[in-house]
Design a protein around this motif. Structure first.
Motif, PDB file in Angstrom:
ATOM      1  N   ARG A  68     -30.751 -19.677 -77.997  1.00 31.22           N
ATOM      2  CA  ARG A  68     -30.800 -20.038 -79.421  1.00 31.22           C
ATOM      3  C   ARG A  68     -31.443 -21.410 -79.616  1.00 31.22           C
ATOM      4  NH1 ARG A  68     -30.939 -16.025 -78.999  1.00 31.22           N
ATOM      5  NH2 ARG A  68     -29.598 -14.302 -79.394  1.00 31.22           N
ATOM      6  N   ARG A  69     -31.110 -22.357 -78.715  1.00 28.39           N
ATOM      7  CA  ARG A  69     -31.700 -23.704 -78.809  1.00 28.39           C
ATOM      8  C   ARG A  69     -33.207 -23.648 -78.581  1.00 28.39           C
ATOM      9  NH1 ARG A  69     -28.882 -27.104 -74.722  1.00 28.39           N
ATOM     10  NH2 ARG A  69     -30.204 -28.746 -75.533  1.00 28.39           N
ATOM     11  N   LEU A  70     -33.661 -22.796 -77.664  1.00 31.21           N
ATOM     12  CA  LEU A  70     -35.095 -22.658 -77.425  1.00 31.21           C
ATOM     13  C   LEU A  70     -35.798 -22.056 -78.638  1.00 31.21           C
ATOM     14  CD1 LEU A  70     -34.982 -21.526 -73.711  1.00 31.21           C
ATOM     15  CD2 LEU A  70     -36.176 -23.560 -74.573  1.00 31.21           C
ATOM     16  N   GLU A  71     -35.200 -21.036 -79.234  1.00 31.09           N
ATOM     17  CA  GLU A  71     -35.789 -20.437 -80.442  1.00 31.09           C
ATOM     18  C   GLU A  71     -35.901 -21.484 -81.542  1.00 31.09           C
ATOM     19  OE1 GLU A  71     -33.400 -17.027 -81.439  1.00 31.09           O
ATOM     20  OE2 GLU A  71     -33.907 -16.000 -79.580  1.00 31.09           O
ATOM     21  N   ARG A  72     -34.822 -22.224 -81.759  1.00 30.12           N
ATOM     22  CA  ARG A  72     -34.812 -23.259 -82.800  1.00 30.12           C
ATOM     23  C   ARG A  72     -35.857 -24.341 -82.503  1.00 30.12           C
ATOM     24  NH1 ARG A  72     -34.005 -22.301 -87.229  1.00 30.12           N
ATOM     25  NH2 ARG A  72     -35.678 -23.675 -87.746  1.00 30.12           N
ATOM     26  N   ALA A  73     -35.966 -24.736 -81.211  1.00 30.63           N
ATOM     27  CA  ALA A  73     -36.936 -25.757 -80.825  1.00 30.63           C
ATOM     28  C   ALA A  73     -38.360 -25.292 -81.108  1.00 30.63           C
ATOM     29  CB  ALA A  73     -36.785 -26.114 -79.345  1.00 30.63           C
ATOM     30  N   ILE A  74     -38.657 -24.032 -80.802  1.00 29.35           N
ATOM     31  CA  ILE A  74     -39.999 -23.493 -81.080  1.00 29.35           C
ATOM     32  C   ILE A  74     -40.296 -23.597 -82.577  1.00 29.35           C
ATOM     33  CG2 ILE A  74     -41.366 -21.358 -81.174  1.00 29.35           C
ATOM     34  CD1 ILE A  74     -39.958 -20.601 -78.462  1.00 29.35           C
ATOM     35  N   LEU A  75     -39.361 -23.132 -83.399  1.00 26.94           N
ATOM     36  CA  LEU A  75     -39.579 -23.157 -84.849  1.00 26.94           C
ATOM     37  C   LEU A  75     -39.660 -24.590 -85.377  1.00 26.94           C
ATOM     38  CD1 LEU A  75     -37.246 -20.186 -85.845  1.00 26.94           C
ATOM     39  CD2 LEU A  75     -39.756 -20.176 -85.681  1.00 26.94           C
ATOM     40  N   SER A 101     -50.534 -24.871 -82.700  1.00 24.23           N
ATOM     41  CA  SER A 101     -49.768 -24.068 -81.745  1.00 24.23           C
ATOM     42  C   SER A 101     -49.078 -25.014 -80.770  1.00 24.23           C
ATOM     43  CB  SER A 101     -50.690 -23.097 -80.996  1.00 24.23           C
ATOM     44  OG  SER A 101     -51.601 -23.804 -80.170  1.00 24.23           O
ATOM     45  N   ILE A 102     -48.109 -24.460 -80.061  1.00 29.51           N
ATOM     46  CA  ILE A 102     -47.398 -25.218 -79.034  1.00 29.51           C
ATOM     47  C   ILE A 102     -47.400 -24.419 -77.737  1.00 29.51           C
ATOM     48  CG2 ILE A 102     -45.897 -26.417 -80.691  1.00 29.51           C
ATOM     49  CD1 ILE A 102     -43.619 -24.472 -79.680  1.00 29.51           C
ATOM     50  N   CYS A 103     -47.083 -25.104 -76.671  1.00 22.75           N
ATOM     51  CA  CYS A 103     -46.918 -24.472 -75.370  1.00 22.75           C
ATOM     52  C   CYS A 103     -45.421 -24.227 -75.166  1.00 22.75           C
ATOM     53  CB  CYS A 103     -47.456 -25.424 -74.301  1.00 22.75           C
ATOM     54  SG  CYS A 103     -47.271 -24.793 -72.629  1.00 22.75           S
ATOM     55  N   PRO A 104     -45.040 -23.167 -74.462  1.00 27.70           N
ATOM     56  CA  PRO A 104     -43.618 -22.973 -74.181  1.00 27.70           C
ATOM     57  C   PRO A 104     -42.985 -24.201 -73.514  1.00 27.70           C
ATOM     58  CG  PRO A 104     -44.837 -21.025 -73.538  1.00 27.70           C
ATOM     59  CD  PRO A 104     -45.858 -22.071 -73.924  1.00 27.70           C
ATOM     60  N   SER A 105     -43.783 -24.970 -72.764  1.00 28.61           N
ATOM     61  CA  SER A 105     -43.240 -26.162 -72.108  1.00 28.61           C
ATOM     62  C   SER A 105     -42.777 -27.204 -73.130  1.00 28.61           C
ATOM     63  CB  SER A 105     -44.255 -26.784 -71.150  1.00 28.61           C
ATOM     64  OG  SER A 105     -45.366 -27.288 -71.851  1.00 28.61           O
ATOM     65  N   ALA A 162     -37.282 -25.128 -65.229  1.00 27.54           N
ATOM     66  CA  ALA A 162     -36.396 -23.965 -65.100  1.00 27.54           C
ATOM     67  C   ALA A 162     -36.236 -23.247 -66.439  1.00 27.54           C
ATOM     68  CB  ALA A 162     -35.034 -24.397 -64.569  1.00 27.54           C
ATOM     69  N   LEU A 163     -36.591 -23.910 -67.532  1.00 25.48           N
ATOM     70  CA  LEU A 163     -36.477 -23.305 -68.863  1.00 25.48           C
ATOM     71  C   LEU A 163     -37.777 -22.639 -69.321  1.00 25.48           C
ATOM     72  CD1 LEU A 163     -34.397 -26.050 -70.691  1.00 25.48           C
ATOM     73  CD2 LEU A 163     -33.612 -23.843 -69.818  1.00 25.48           C
ATOM     74  N   MET A 164     -38.813 -22.643 -68.494  1.00 27.35           N
ATOM     75  CA  MET A 164     -40.091 -22.071 -68.908  1.00 27.35           C
ATOM     76  C   MET A 164     -39.996 -20.573 -69.200  1.00 27.35           C
ATOM     77  SD  MET A 164     -42.538 -24.081 -69.520  1.00 27.35           S
ATOM     78  CE  MET A 164     -43.965 -23.019 -69.397  1.00 27.35           C
ATOM     79  N   GLU A 165     -39.417 -19.814 -68.286  1.00 28.91           N
ATOM     80  CA  GLU A 165     -39.327 -18.367 -68.547  1.00 28.91           C
ATOM     81  C   GLU A 165     -38.378 -18.084 -69.709  1.00 28.91           C
ATOM     82  OE1 GLU A 165     -40.367 -14.658 -68.818  1.00 28.91           O
ATOM     83  OE2 GLU A 165     -41.426 -16.135 -67.627  1.00 28.91           O
ATOM     84  N   PRO A 166     -37.216 -18.759 -69.801  1.00 25.08           N
ATOM     85  CA  PRO A 166     -36.394 -18.568 -71.007  1.00 25.08           C
ATOM     86  C   PRO A 166     -37.149 -18.939 -72.289  1.00 25.08           C
ATOM     87  CG  PRO A 166     -35.058 -19.549 -69.275  1.00 25.08           C
ATOM     88  CD  PRO A 166     -36.482 -19.527 -68.773  1.00 25.08           C
ATOM     89  N   ALA A 167     -38.022 -19.955 -72.249  1.00 21.05           N
ATOM     90  CA  ALA A 167     -38.794 -20.328 -73.441  1.00 21.05           C
ATOM     91  C   ALA A 167     -39.795 -19.227 -73.793  1.00 21.05           C
ATOM     92  CB  ALA A 167     -39.521 -21.655 -73.222  1.00 21.05           C
ATOM     93  N   ARG A 168     -40.414 -18.629 -72.791  1.00 18.19           N
ATOM     94  CA  ARG A 168     -41.342 -17.515 -73.037  1.00 18.19           C
ATOM     95  C   ARG A 168     -40.577 -16.325 -73.633  1.00 18.19           C
ATOM     96  NH1 ARG A 168     -46.469 -17.891 -69.903  1.00 18.19           N
ATOM     97  NH2 ARG A 168     -46.556 -15.627 -69.896  1.00 18.19           N
ATOM     98  N   ARG A 169     -39.369 -16.068 -73.109  1.00 20.15           N
ATOM     99  CA  ARG A 169     -38.554 -14.972 -73.659  1.00 20.15           C
ATOM    100  C   ARG A 169     -38.171 -15.266 -75.107  1.00 20.15           C
ATOM    101  NH1 ARG A 169     -35.954 -15.044 -68.497  1.00 20.15           N
ATOM    102  NH2 ARG A 169     -34.158 -16.067 -69.442  1.00 20.15           N
ATOM    103  N   ALA A 170     -37.824 -16.530 -75.400  1.00 21.09           N
ATOM    104  CA  ALA A 170     -37.480 -16.920 -76.775  1.00 21.09           C
ATOM    105  C   ALA A 170     -38.670 -16.673 -77.694  1.00 21.09           C
ATOM    106  CB  ALA A 170     -37.047 -18.386 -76.826  1.00 21.09           C
ATOM    107  N   ALA A 171     -39.866 -17.011 -77.226  1.00 24.59           N
ATOM    108  CA  ALA A 171     -41.074 -16.779 -78.024  1.00 24.59           C
ATOM    109  C   ALA A 171     -41.266 -15.288 -78.278  1.00 24.59           C
ATOM    110  CB  ALA A 171     -42.299 -17.364 -77.325  1.00 24.59           C
ATOM    111  N   ARG A 172     -41.018 -14.471 -77.267  1.00 23.78           N
ATOM    112  CA  ARG A 172     -41.167 -13.012 -77.450  1.00 23.78           C
ATOM    113  C   ARG A 172     -40.172 -12.486 -78.479  1.00 23.78           C
ATOM    114  NH1 ARG A 172     -42.349 -13.275 -71.751  1.00 23.78           N
ATOM    115  NH2 ARG A 172     -40.246 -12.699 -71.144  1.00 23.78           N
ATOM    116  N   ARG A 173     -38.950 -13.014 -78.460  1.00 19.92           N
ATOM    117  CA  ARG A 173     -37.962 -12.588 -79.477  1.00 19.92           C
ATOM    118  C   ARG A 173     -38.425 -12.991 -80.872  1.00 19.92           C
ATOM    119  NH1 ARG A 173     -34.507 -14.379 -75.501  1.00 19.92           N
ATOM    120  NH2 ARG A 173     -34.110 -16.343 -76.578  1.00 19.92           N
ATOM    121  N   LEU A 174     -39.017 -14.175 -80.986  1.00 16.80           N
ATOM    122  CA  LEU A 174     -39.497 -14.634 -82.293  1.00 16.80           C
ATOM    123  C   LEU A 174     -40.709 -13.834 -82.753  1.00 16.80           C
ATOM    124  CD1 LEU A 174     -38.987 -18.475 -81.828  1.00 16.80           C
ATOM    125  CD2 LEU A 174     -37.700 -16.956 -83.350  1.00 16.80           C
ATOM    126  N   VAL A 175     -41.508 -13.321 -81.811  1.00 19.90           N
ATOM    127  CA  VAL A 175     -42.604 -12.411 -82.176  1.00 19.90           C
ATOM    128  C   VAL A 175     -42.004 -11.142 -82.778  1.00 19.90           C
ATOM    129  CG1 VAL A 175     -44.407 -10.891 -81.270  1.00 19.90           C
ATOM    130  CG2 VAL A 175     -44.309 -13.277 -80.528  1.00 19.90           C
TER     131      VAL A 175
END
Length: 90
Positions: free
Chosen positions: A10-17, A28-32, A48-61
């Motif tokens: 949830r924190r990663l999703e919020r951070a992306i937004l 645009s931003i990078c998952p990093s 270690a949060l890179m793949e979770p960040a990519r997954r968060a981005a996919r959920r937001l897609v």
């Protein structure tokens, strides 16, 4: 999935937004960027949060909030290999 993992997701999703909100409408931003924003240390533990960040981005897609791009063009998240960027859905 543990409660801690769910909270991190949830924190990663919020951070992306939030990061996208602070940039221009076409930016645009990078998952990093999201991984670094959520990671609380000052070393490279954010990696270690890179793949979770990519997954968060996919959920937001899936939610219609963002697009994942490669080479400036939207790509299907499941087919994205290598570096990606995240931008607001258009």
């Amino acid at each position: 999935m543990t409660d801690m993992e769910r909270q991190t997701d949830r924190r990663l999703e919020r951070a992306i937004l939030d990061l996208l909100e602070r940039r221009g409408p076409a930016a645009s931003i990078c998952p990093s960027d999201a991984a670094r924003a959520v990671y609380e240390g000052d070393d490279d533990g954010w990696r270690a949060l890179m793949e979770p960040a990519r997954r968060a981005a996919r959920r937001l897609v899936t939610a219609g909030e963002v697009e994942i791009t490669q080479g400036g063009r939207p790509v299907e998240p499941s087919g994205a290999r290598g570096p990606i960027r995240i931008r607001r859905a258009r």
